[in-house]
Scaffold this active site. Sequence first.
Site, PDB file in Angstrom:
ATOM      1  N   ASN A 157      11.546 -47.470 -43.460  1.00  0.00           N
ATOM      2  CA  ASN A 157      11.777 -46.667 -42.246  1.00  0.00           C
ATOM      3  C   ASN A 157      11.537 -47.429 -40.941  1.00  0.00           C
ATOM      4  OD1 ASN A 157       9.031 -46.526 -42.762  1.00  0.00           O
ATOM      5  ND2 ASN A 157       8.824 -44.453 -41.989  1.00  0.00           N
ATOM      6  N   SER A 197      14.075 -51.580 -51.436  1.00  0.00           N
ATOM      7  CA  SER A 197      15.305 -52.154 -51.989  1.00  0.00           C
ATOM      8  C   SER A 197      16.531 -51.960 -51.106  1.00  0.00           C
ATOM      9  CB  SER A 197      15.573 -51.562 -53.367  1.00  0.00           C
ATOM     10  OG  SER A 197      14.575 -52.013 -54.257  1.00  0.00           O
ATOM     11  N   SER A 231       5.519 -43.703 -50.030  1.00  0.00           N
ATOM     12  CA  SER A 231       5.264 -42.331 -50.455  1.00  0.00           C
ATOM     13  C   SER A 231       3.974 -42.235 -51.274  1.00  0.00           C
ATOM     14  CB  SER A 231       6.443 -41.846 -51.294  1.00  0.00           C
ATOM     15  OG  SER A 231       6.548 -42.661 -52.445  1.00  0.00           O
ATOM     16  N   GLU A 270      -1.034 -46.682 -46.891  1.00  0.00           N
ATOM     17  CA  GLU A 270      -0.527 -45.905 -45.740  1.00  0.00           C
ATOM     18  C   GLU A 270       0.575 -45.013 -46.283  1.00  0.00           C
ATOM     19  OE1 GLU A 270      -1.765 -46.040 -42.823  1.00  0.00           O
ATOM     20  OE2 GLU A 270      -2.682 -48.002 -42.547  1.00  0.00           O
ATOM     21  N   CYS A 301       6.448 -41.500 -40.627  1.00  0.00           N
ATOM     22  CA  CYS A 301       5.273 -40.898 -41.274  1.00  0.00           C
ATOM     23  C   CYS A 301       4.458 -40.101 -40.275  1.00  0.00           C
ATOM     24  CB  CYS A 301       4.430 -41.985 -41.917  1.00  0.00           C
ATOM     25  SG  CYS A 301       4.025 -43.328 -40.788  1.00  0.00           S
TER      26      CYS A 301
END
Length: 457
Positions: A134, A160, A210, A231, A265
Site C-alpha cells: 500500500n 507480490s 495483515s 505493524e 492502515c
Amino acid sequence: MPIATINPATGETLKTFEPLGDEEVEERLALAATEFATYRTTGFKQRSEWMRAAADLLSSEQEDVARLMTTEMGKTLAAARAEVAKCVKGMRYYAEHAEEFLADEPADAPAVGARRAYSRYQPLGPVLAVMPWNFPLWQAIRFAAPALMAGNVGLLKHASNVPQTALYLGELFARAGFPRGCFQTLLIGSDQVERVLRDRRVAAATLTGSEPAGRSVASVAGGEVKKTVLELGGSDPYVVMPSADLDAAVSTAITSRVQNNGQSCIAAKRFLVHADVHDAFTERFVERMEALRVGDPMEEGTDVGPLATEQGRDDVEMLVADAVGRGARVLCGGYIPDRPGWFYQPTVVAGVTPEMRMFSEEVFGPVAALYRIADIDEAIELANVTDFGLGANAWTTDPAEQERFVTDLAAGAVFVNGMVTSYPELPFGGVKNSGYGRELSAHGIREFCNLKAVWIG
Ligand code: NAP
C-alpha cells in the site's frame, strides 16, 4: 499470488516474474551474512554519507519511481510523488540522527560496583522485512533507513504485486555506495518466507501487513526465538465532539478516509460523531465524498484511483453488502463504477451494528462507517471496541476532553484536531491486534539492536 505487475486501473498484466529458486535464495542469504560481518564495523559517518547519497538519488528519480508505484498499485500520482518525498526526508532524518539515538547510555557505575558502566546499542544482523504494497516505497524505507544506519543488513520480501518497486529498492542502496549485500530484494512468494525466517543467518524479522500474515510470521519467529516487529491492520476511530471546528473536521475526515484510495492502515475508518453535530457533519461529509473524482490515478485532478487488487476490491464490496444485508443504510456510493479496473465508489454507510462484519473488521477501501454517539463515554467505548489499536483521531477544543481521549483511547497514536500520520520524529506502531514494537523515531532504530550492558571494574 503471482509475482507480477498488474495495472489496477486497467486490469492489464504488464510484467511477470519467476520467484527465486532455493539456490538464488541461498546466495543472497550467504551474501547478507558475510556482508554483515564487515558492515557492522563501519562508522556512523560512513553510513550517513551513503544514506544521504541514497536519499539524493531517490529524490532525483522521484518522477519515475512515483509513476512506477502508480502503475503497480494504483495510488494517485500526486500521492506517489508525496510518498517519494517522505522517504527522502526519512532517510535524511536517520542519516542525521542515528549516531545520537544509538550513543552509549551511561549508568550509575558506583551503584553496580564498577569503575565504568554503560549500555551500548549494537546491530543484530540480517533482518527480514516482509512488506505490503500500500505504501510500497515508504514501508520499506522506514524499515531500511534505521536498520542500515544501525549497522544491520536488510532482506526485503515485498508484496507480490509490486515487484518492480521491490527491485528498484534492491538496487537503490548499492547504487548509492552501500556494499551490495547490505540491502537485497528477495523476489519470493509468501510460501517461501518460512524457510528464510528459519535460516540461522537471519537474526530477526519485521512484517507490515495483515493480521493473518503477522500471526504466521510471528509464530515461526517465535519458534526460532527471533525478535519480530509487527505493524498490522487498523480500524481507526475518528471522533467528532461538539466543540470541534466542523469544517476542518470534515475536510480532514475525507482526506483520512480516502487517501491512498482508502488503503491505509491508519486511515480513519469509523466516524463517531456527537449527536449535537452529527447531522451537520453528515451532510457535509456525504456531499464531499460524492464530489470526489474517481478515475485514472495518472491523471492530475483524480482524487481516488482503483483498489490495488481485484481481491481487495471484492473484499470491500462484500463488507458493504454484508452491512446492507443486515440493515445498514448507504448514504452515498456503495457500488462498483462501470469501468475497467478495480474501482470502488467512495461510500458512506450509516446504521452499522455489532453483528455486521464492518463493525469489527478493517475496511481496506474508500468506505466510511458513520456512528452517532451521545457523549464522550460512548465515544471511547465504541472507539475501543475493535480488536485493533493502531491510531485514533479525536476532534475537540475542550482541554478536559482532549486529556480524556489521550488517556483512554487504546491505540498506538492519538491525534487531536488532526489526522493520524507517520512522521520520522514520532514513534509508530500499534497495540492489541494491530501489532507490537515501534518504527520511526529513536524507538524504531533501537528495535533491531542488542542493548549490551557493559560493566568495567
Ligand atoms: P498481506 O496480504 O498481509 O501482505 C503483506 C506481506 O506479507 C506481503 O509481502 C505478503 O506476501 C506477505 N504475506 C502474506 N501472507 C503471509 C504469510 N502467511 N507468511 C509470510 N508472509 C506473508 O497484507 P497486504 O494486503 O499487502 O496489506 C494490507 C494490510 O496491511 C492491511 O491490513 C493494512 O492495515 C496493513 N498495513 C499495516 C501497516 C502498519 O504500519 N500497521 C501499514 C500498512 C499496511 P504476498 O504479497 O506474496 O502475499
